[in-house]
Design an enzyme around this catalytic site. Structure first.
Site, PDB file in Angstrom:
ATOM      1  N   CYS A 111       0.829  -1.197   0.000  1.00 62.63           N
ATOM      2  CA  CYS A 111       0.000   0.000   0.000  1.00 62.63           C
ATOM      3  C   CYS A 111       0.872   1.260   0.000  1.00 62.63           C
ATOM      4  CB  CYS A 111      -0.970  -0.061   1.177  1.00 62.63           C
ATOM      5  SG  CYS A 111      -2.329   1.109   1.085  1.00 62.63           S
ATOM      6  N   HIS A 112       0.919   2.023   1.097  1.00 61.14           N
ATOM      7  CA  HIS A 112       1.791   3.191   1.217  1.00 61.14           C
ATOM      8  C   HIS A 112       3.177   2.818   1.763  1.00 61.14           C
ATOM      9  CE1 HIS A 112      -2.044   5.296   0.790  1.00 61.14           C
ATOM     10  NE2 HIS A 112      -1.355   6.393   0.521  1.00 61.14           N
TER      11      HIS A 112
END
Length: 193
Positions: A111-112
């Site tokens: 994800c991030h």
């Protein structure tokens, strides 16, 4: 070849991590008898988010300054917007990520989480994926960005979002189990002074 049941996996997180991106891989790894250690800046419980809402808390096992690359076989960097954004400003965390990558140990970022790979400057010439809003950051760091559930390039595994947790974790397990040479991780009590 090493088995995942013999592995020690480090997860680095702080407040604001995406709940399923830490708990999901952790549960899968623990279910396969791997040892999983959570490191955070402090030993106080850290707060997950589920998207932007508060989620569960979990108490870290060690502080980040106690995490040593040689004690672990792999590293996981969960996502969530606040967690990687905060940690990527910590020079010691960035060095830890870079050291795992440069030593050829499996590093998984979801994800991030790949923001930490950008900060560690380990994406140049590599293929990776992430949450859509940070893909330009990956490209600017020299990565070839594609849109797949789990992307493995050398010792790096990257993934897009919480739905990809099973594919992400299986890709990381595969890297650990197919490492050409045992990485030599030792429990802290076995570490040479």
């Amino acid at each position: 070849m090493p088995k995942i049941s013999d592995a020690r996996v480090l997860i680095v997180a702080t407040d604001g991590f995406e709940e399923s991106e830490l708990f999901g891989p952790r549960e899968i790894l623990l279910g396969r008898s791997a040892e999983v250690v959570l490191a955070s800046p402090e030993l106080k419980p850290i707060q997950a988010t589920v998207h932007d809402d508060p989620g569960k808390t979990i108490r870290p096992d060690i502080t980040l300054d106690q995490a040593r690359v040689e004690d672990f076989d792999a590293l996981i960097l969960p996502g969530g917007v606040r967690k990687p954004d905060h940690l990527r400003t910590d020079k010691a965390v960035v060095k830890l990520v870079r050291d795992f990558a440069e030593k050829g140990k499996p590093v998984g970022a979801i994800c991030h989480g790949p923001w930490l790979l950008v900060e560690a400057d380990v994406l140049r010439g590599r293929t990776a994926t992430s949450w859509p809003s940070i893909r330009t950051d990956l490209k600017n760091a020299g990565a070839n960005v594609i849109d797949e559930a789990a992307v493995t390039d050398g010792n790096l595994v990257t993934s897009r979002n919480p739905d990809d947790v099973p594919a992400f974790t299986e890709a990381l397990i595969s890297l650990v189990e197919h490492a050409p040479v045992r990485s030599g991780a030792r429990k802290p009590s076995e570490a040479v002074a």
